[in-house]
Design a protein around this motif. Sequence first.
Motif, PDB file in Angstrom:
ATOM      1  N   ASN A 221      77.712 -35.809  10.333  1.00 53.30           N
ATOM      2  CA  ASN A 221      77.979 -34.526   9.668  1.00 53.30           C
ATOM      3  C   ASN A 221      77.759 -34.622   8.162  1.00 53.30           C
ATOM      4  O   ASN A 221      77.267 -33.685   7.536  1.00 53.30           O
ATOM      5  CB  ASN A 221      79.412 -34.075   9.956  1.00 53.30           C
ATOM      6  CG  ASN A 221      79.643 -33.771  11.422  1.00 53.30           C
ATOM      7  OD1 ASN A 221      78.707 -33.397  12.135  1.00 53.30           O
ATOM      8  ND2 ASN A 221      80.863 -33.930  11.891  1.00 53.30           N
ATOM      9  N   GLY A 222      78.137 -35.773   7.594  1.00 59.69           N
ATOM     10  CA  GLY A 222      78.001 -35.940   6.151  1.00 59.69           C
ATOM     11  C   GLY A 222      76.554 -35.936   5.698  1.00 59.69           C
ATOM     12  O   GLY A 222      76.214 -35.328   4.671  1.00 59.69           O
ATOM     13  N   ILE A 223      75.693 -36.607   6.447  1.00 58.55           N
ATOM     14  CA  ILE A 223      74.281 -36.630   6.084  1.00 58.55           C
ATOM     15  C   ILE A 223      73.696 -35.219   6.121  1.00 58.55           C
ATOM     16  O   ILE A 223      72.919 -34.822   5.238  1.00 58.55           O
ATOM     17  CB  ILE A 223      73.501 -37.558   7.032  1.00 58.55           C
ATOM     18  CG1 ILE A 223      73.906 -39.023   6.808  1.00 58.55           C
ATOM     19  CG2 ILE A 223      72.004 -37.388   6.836  1.00 58.55           C
ATOM     20  CD1 ILE A 223      73.563 -39.547   5.437  1.00 58.55           C
ATOM     21  N   ASN A 224      74.088 -34.454   7.117  1.00 59.64           N
ATOM     22  CA  ASN A 224      73.592 -33.076   7.214  1.00 59.64           C
ATOM     23  C   ASN A 224      74.076 -32.223   6.040  1.00 59.64           C
ATOM     24  O   ASN A 224      73.318 -31.417   5.487  1.00 59.64           O
ATOM     25  CB  ASN A 224      74.026 -32.450   8.533  1.00 59.64           C
ATOM     26  CG  ASN A 224      73.347 -33.098   9.731  1.00 59.64           C
ATOM     27  OD1 ASN A 224      72.234 -33.629   9.612  1.00 59.64           O
ATOM     28  ND2 ASN A 224      74.001 -33.078  10.876  1.00 59.64           N
ATOM     29  N   GLU A 225      75.354 -32.409   5.664  1.00 51.87           N
ATOM     30  CA  GLU A 225      75.910 -31.646   4.547  1.00 51.87           C
ATOM     31  C   GLU A 225      75.228 -32.024   3.237  1.00 51.87           C
ATOM     32  O   GLU A 225      74.910 -31.166   2.400  1.00 51.87           O
ATOM     33  CB  GLU A 225      77.420 -31.888   4.440  1.00 51.87           C
ATOM     34  CG  GLU A 225      78.239 -31.342   5.603  1.00 51.87           C
ATOM     35  CD  GLU A 225      78.316 -29.832   5.614  1.00 51.87           C
ATOM     36  OE1 GLU A 225      77.812 -29.185   4.671  1.00 51.87           O
ATOM     37  OE2 GLU A 225      78.889 -29.276   6.573  1.00 51.87           O
ATOM     38  N   VAL A 226      75.009 -33.330   3.029  1.00 46.26           N
ATOM     39  CA  VAL A 226      74.359 -33.786   1.801  1.00 46.26           C
ATOM     40  C   VAL A 226      72.931 -33.248   1.715  1.00 46.26           C
ATOM     41  O   VAL A 226      72.465 -32.814   0.654  1.00 46.26           O
ATOM     42  CB  VAL A 226      74.352 -35.331   1.727  1.00 46.26           C
ATOM     43  CG1 VAL A 226      73.437 -35.811   0.613  1.00 46.26           C
ATOM     44  CG2 VAL A 226      75.760 -35.840   1.487  1.00 46.26           C
ATOM     45  N   ARG A 227      72.243 -33.253   2.833  1.00 49.03           N
ATOM     46  CA  ARG A 227      70.864 -32.761   2.844  1.00 49.03           C
ATOM     47  C   ARG A 227      70.816 -31.285   2.462  1.00 49.03           C
ATOM     48  O   ARG A 227      69.968 -30.871   1.648  1.00 49.03           O
ATOM     49  CB  ARG A 227      70.262 -32.985   4.233  1.00 49.03           C
ATOM     50  CG  ARG A 227      68.767 -32.734   4.292  1.00 49.03           C
ATOM     51  CD  ARG A 227      68.187 -33.371   5.535  1.00 49.03           C
ATOM     52  NE  ARG A 227      68.950 -33.017   6.727  1.00 49.03           N
ATOM     53  CZ  ARG A 227      68.860 -33.666   7.889  1.00 49.03           C
ATOM     54  NH1 ARG A 227      68.046 -34.699   7.987  1.00 49.03           N
ATOM     55  NH2 ARG A 227      69.564 -33.285   8.926  1.00 49.03           N
ATOM     56  N   ASP A 228      71.746 -30.485   3.007  1.00 45.42           N
ATOM     57  CA  ASP A 228      71.781 -29.062   2.653  1.00 45.42           C
ATOM     58  C   ASP A 228      72.164 -28.858   1.190  1.00 45.42           C
ATOM     59  O   ASP A 228      71.627 -27.974   0.515  1.00 45.42           O
ATOM     60  CB  ASP A 228      72.783 -28.327   3.551  1.00 45.42           C
ATOM     61  CG  ASP A 228      72.324 -28.281   5.004  1.00 45.42           C
ATOM     62  OD1 ASP A 228      71.114 -28.453   5.242  1.00 45.42           O
ATOM     63  OD2 ASP A 228      73.185 -28.102   5.894  1.00 45.42           O
ATOM     64  N   SER A 229      73.108 -29.693   0.699  1.00 44.36           N
ATOM     65  CA  SER A 229      73.555 -29.547  -0.688  1.00 44.36           C
ATOM     66  C   SER A 229      72.456 -29.928  -1.670  1.00 44.36           C
ATOM     67  O   SER A 229      72.293 -29.296  -2.718  1.00 44.36           O
ATOM     68  CB  SER A 229      74.796 -30.420  -0.933  1.00 44.36           C
ATOM     69  OG  SER A 229      75.875 -30.001  -0.122  1.00 44.36           O
ATOM     70  N   ILE A 230      71.689 -30.986  -1.367  1.00 43.86           N
ATOM     71  CA  ILE A 230      70.588 -31.391  -2.248  1.00 43.86           C
ATOM     72  C   ILE A 230      69.545 -30.274  -2.335  1.00 43.86           C
ATOM     73  O   ILE A 230      68.984 -29.994  -3.395  1.00 43.86           O
ATOM     74  CB  ILE A 230      69.951 -32.700  -1.746  1.00 43.86           C
ATOM     75  CG1 ILE A 230      70.925 -33.863  -1.949  1.00 43.86           C
ATOM     76  CG2 ILE A 230      68.648 -32.983  -2.469  1.00 43.86           C
ATOM     77  CD1 ILE A 230      70.438 -35.173  -1.366  1.00 43.86           C
ATOM     78  N   LYS A 231      69.304 -29.620  -1.219  1.00 44.57           N
ATOM     79  CA  LYS A 231      68.309 -28.547  -1.196  1.00 44.57           C
ATOM     80  C   LYS A 231      68.768 -27.331  -1.987  1.00 44.57           C
ATOM     81  O   LYS A 231      67.974 -26.701  -2.705  1.00 44.57           O
ATOM     82  CB  LYS A 231      68.025 -28.124   0.249  1.00 44.57           C
ATOM     83  CG  LYS A 231      67.188 -29.107   1.050  1.00 44.57           C
ATOM     84  CD  LYS A 231      66.957 -28.554   2.447  1.00 44.57           C
ATOM     85  CE  LYS A 231      66.098 -29.503   3.278  1.00 44.57           C
ATOM     86  NZ  LYS A 231      65.893 -28.980   4.662  1.00 44.57           N
ATOM     87  N   ASN A 232      70.083 -26.991  -1.879  1.00 47.47           N
ATOM     88  CA  ASN A 232      70.525 -25.679  -2.356  1.00 47.47           C
ATOM     89  C   ASN A 232      71.535 -25.685  -3.502  1.00 47.47           C
ATOM     90  O   ASN A 232      71.623 -24.680  -4.223  1.00 47.47           O
ATOM     91  CB  ASN A 232      71.136 -24.893  -1.183  1.00 47.47           C
ATOM     92  CG  ASN A 232      70.196 -24.788   0.012  1.00 47.47           C
ATOM     93  OD1 ASN A 232      69.022 -24.485  -0.154  1.00 47.47           O
ATOM     94  ND2 ASN A 232      70.709 -25.055   1.197  1.00 47.47           N
TER      95      ASN A 232
END
Length: 255
Positions: free
Chosen positions: A53-64
């Motif tokens: 879950n953390g990797i997915n959250e970080v990926r979305d945060s880096i993008k947006n």
Amino acid sequence: MNIFKQLGKSLYSPKDIATFRFQGIGKTILYVFFLTLISLLPSFYYLSSGLINGINEVRDSIKNELPPFQIENGELQSEHEAPIILNKGKFTIIFDSTGTYDTDLLKNSDKTIAILKHDAYFIAGGQVQSLPYTMFSTIPLTNEDLLDLLATVDSSFAVIIPLMAVVIFIFASGMKFIEVSILALLGLFLKKILHRNLHYRHTWRLAAYSVTLPTIFFTIMDCLQTTVPNGVLINWFVANILLFLTIKEIPQPKK
């Protein structure tokens, strides 16, 4: 008696534990490994789910949500002049390129990914994993490069998570063996008080089973994600009491 029955008996019956003092040392060592594995099951679950879950959250945060940055010469560099803390439901993301964020605060956090000046931290299931940027190559990493790296990590979870579990299990097993060995030394003191004819090999076997009750208790607390105040003291107190009652069940030598 098989290992599962021994586990059940060790939760409530000092009299049964006392009978285990003559069994083979190999079976006792296997029991300690088995008990350690049970105690780590909640951590394995929360660590793996938190990592995914953390990797997915970080990926979305880096993008947006995070500002442009790059990692170069072992440091996180960005034009943003203050730490950023994003609360993503049950997950927290911390971004700080200034080096002002106090890493001691991470000890009391859970389900957190911190991208700090010199290291990245991942906290989940009571486990803290750090990744120094010096592990990367000398080539600067930008937002886009890190997104590609996270995509690679995401596809490698089937290998990464089992490897992490093995490392944690080895370390935890070593700590459990140290705990049992120290408790066995205390058992030598207790056997003198109770006037029982025991050697260290006997008290070590008894100690291995005496730690069952506190270990299972704290495993349940980990499942519930509940912190027990003074947990270390409670663990040692219960284990010592159970060892005392176990040694007391052993018949005194005939005069």
